[in-house]
Motif scaffolding. Structure first.
Motif, short mmCIF file in Angstrom:
data_model
loop_
_atom_site.label_atom_id
_atom_site.label_comp_id
_atom_site.label_asym_id
_atom_site.label_seq_id
_atom_site.Cartn_x
_atom_site.Cartn_y
_atom_site.Cartn_z
N GLY A 1 0.78 -1.23 0.00
CA GLY A 1 0.00 0.00 0.00
C GLY A 1 0.81 1.27 0.00
O GLY A 1 0.27 2.35 0.25
N MET A 2 2.10 1.19 -0.31
CA MET A 2 2.94 2.39 -0.15
C MET A 2 2.65 3.51 -1.16
O MET A 2 2.94 4.65 -0.88
CB MET A 2 4.42 2.05 -0.12
CG MET A 2 5.01 1.51 -1.36
SD MET A 2 6.75 1.12 -1.05
CE MET A 2 7.16 0.38 -2.59
N ASP A 3 2.08 3.23 -2.31
CA ASP A 3 1.62 4.24 -3.26
C ASP A 3 2.57 5.44 -3.37
O ASP A 3 2.25 6.54 -2.94
CB ASP A 3 0.21 4.70 -2.88
CG ASP A 3 -0.43 5.57 -3.95
OD1 ASP A 3 -0.03 5.49 -5.13
OD2 ASP A 3 -1.34 6.34 -3.60
N ALA B 1 15.28 14.11 -5.79
CA ALA B 1 13.83 14.03 -5.92
C ALA B 1 13.29 13.51 -4.60
O ALA B 1 13.90 12.66 -3.96
CB ALA B 1 13.44 13.09 -7.05
N ARG B 2 12.12 14.03 -4.21
CA ARG B 2 11.46 13.55 -3.00
C ARG B 2 10.30 12.66 -3.42
O ARG B 2 9.44 13.06 -4.22
CB ARG B 2 10.94 14.72 -2.19
CG ARG B 2 10.16 14.32 -0.97
CD ARG B 2 9.72 15.55 -0.19
NE ARG B 2 8.50 15.29 0.53
CZ ARG B 2 7.55 16.17 0.74
NH1 ARG B 2 7.67 17.40 0.28
NH2 ARG B 2 6.47 15.85 1.41
N ILE B 3 10.30 11.46 -2.89
CA ILE B 3 9.23 10.50 -3.12
C ILE B 3 8.60 10.19 -1.77
O ILE B 3 9.29 9.74 -0.85
CB ILE B 3 9.74 9.21 -3.78
CG1 ILE B 3 10.39 9.52 -5.13
CG2 ILE B 3 8.61 8.19 -3.92
CD1 ILE B 3 11.12 8.34 -5.76
N THR B 4 7.31 10.45 -1.65
CA THR B 4 6.60 10.16 -0.40
C THR B 4 5.89 8.83 -0.53
O THR B 4 5.16 8.60 -1.51
CB THR B 4 5.57 11.27 -0.09
OG1 THR B 4 6.26 12.51 0.07
CG2 THR B 4 4.80 10.96 1.19
N LEU B 5 6.12 7.95 0.43
CA LEU B 5 5.40 6.69 0.49
C LEU B 5 4.09 6.99 1.22
O LEU B 5 4.09 7.31 2.40
CB LEU B 5 6.21 5.62 1.21
CG LEU B 5 7.59 5.34 0.62
CD1 LEU B 5 8.29 4.23 1.40
CD2 LEU B 5 7.50 5.00 -0.85
N GLN B 6 2.99 6.93 0.48
CA GLN B 6 1.72 7.44 1.01
C GLN B 6 0.99 6.47 1.93
O GLN B 6 -0.15 6.73 2.31
CB GLN B 6 0.81 7.85 -0.16
CG GLN B 6 1.41 9.01 -0.94
CD GLN B 6 0.46 9.51 -1.97
OE1 GLN B 6 -0.21 10.50 -1.75
NE2 GLN B 6 0.39 8.82 -3.10
N VAL B 7 1.62 5.39 2.30
CA VAL B 7 1.04 4.51 3.31
C VAL B 7 1.38 5.11 4.68
O VAL B 7 2.44 5.70 4.85
CB VAL B 7 1.60 3.07 3.18
CG1 VAL B 7 3.08 3.01 3.48
CG2 VAL B 7 0.84 2.10 4.04
N HIS B 8 0.44 5.00 5.61
CA HIS B 8 0.75 5.48 6.97
C HIS B 8 1.72 4.49 7.59
O HIS B 8 1.35 3.37 7.94
CB HIS B 8 -0.53 5.59 7.81
CG HIS B 8 -1.28 6.83 7.52
ND1 HIS B 8 -1.17 7.97 8.29
CD2 HIS B 8 -2.12 7.15 6.51
CE1 HIS B 8 -1.93 8.92 7.78
NE2 HIS B 8 -2.51 8.45 6.69
#
Length: 126
Positions: free
Chosen positions: A4-6, A62-69
């Motif tokens: 779910g890291m999206d 580059a910043r990549i956010t893992l959108q999983v809590h």
């Protein structure tokens, strides 16, 4: 968490800057993403929406956010992500915040990193 890291790729490049480069105190702090205080001094992470003389010569990330809590006590997310990127020879600096992990990868390899992260999430979801 992997499935779910999206991953979300942010548009602007970022720089890591040590306090000894901080010479222009008129810069808006709205571009500052993070600061870390260490014994050797403070490091600032800025989104570059413009070129600054004091950021000249610094590598762009580059910043990549893992959108999983993510869970600050969770085990394995950082290891799995950094290992997958390392296999492709992509460096990865991670800043874990309360809700999400933020990955900083070389700017010129950001699309490749995104493809690897999406594949990792897909493989974990099977």
């Amino acid at each position: 968490m992997l499935a779910g890291m999206d991953p979300l790729l942010h548009e602007l490049p970022y720089v890591f800057m040590h306090e000894d480069r901080w010479t222009d105190f008129s810069i808006e702090l709205s571009g500052m993403f993070a600061s870390m205080h260490e014994e050797e001094g403070t490091t600032y992470v800025f989104a570059l929406d413009q070129e600054w003389e004091m950021a000249e010569g610094l590598p762009r990330f580059a910043r990549i956010t893992l959108q999983v809590h993510s869970d600050l006590e969770g085990v394995g997310l950082t290891a799995a992500v950094s290992s997958a990127l390392a296999e492709a020879g992509i460096s990865c600096n991670v800043i874990a915040a309360f809700h999400h992990d933020h990955l900083f990868v070389p700017w010129d390899r950001r699309l490749e990193a995104m493809a690897i992260l999406k594949q990792l999430a897909n493989d974990a979801g099977r």
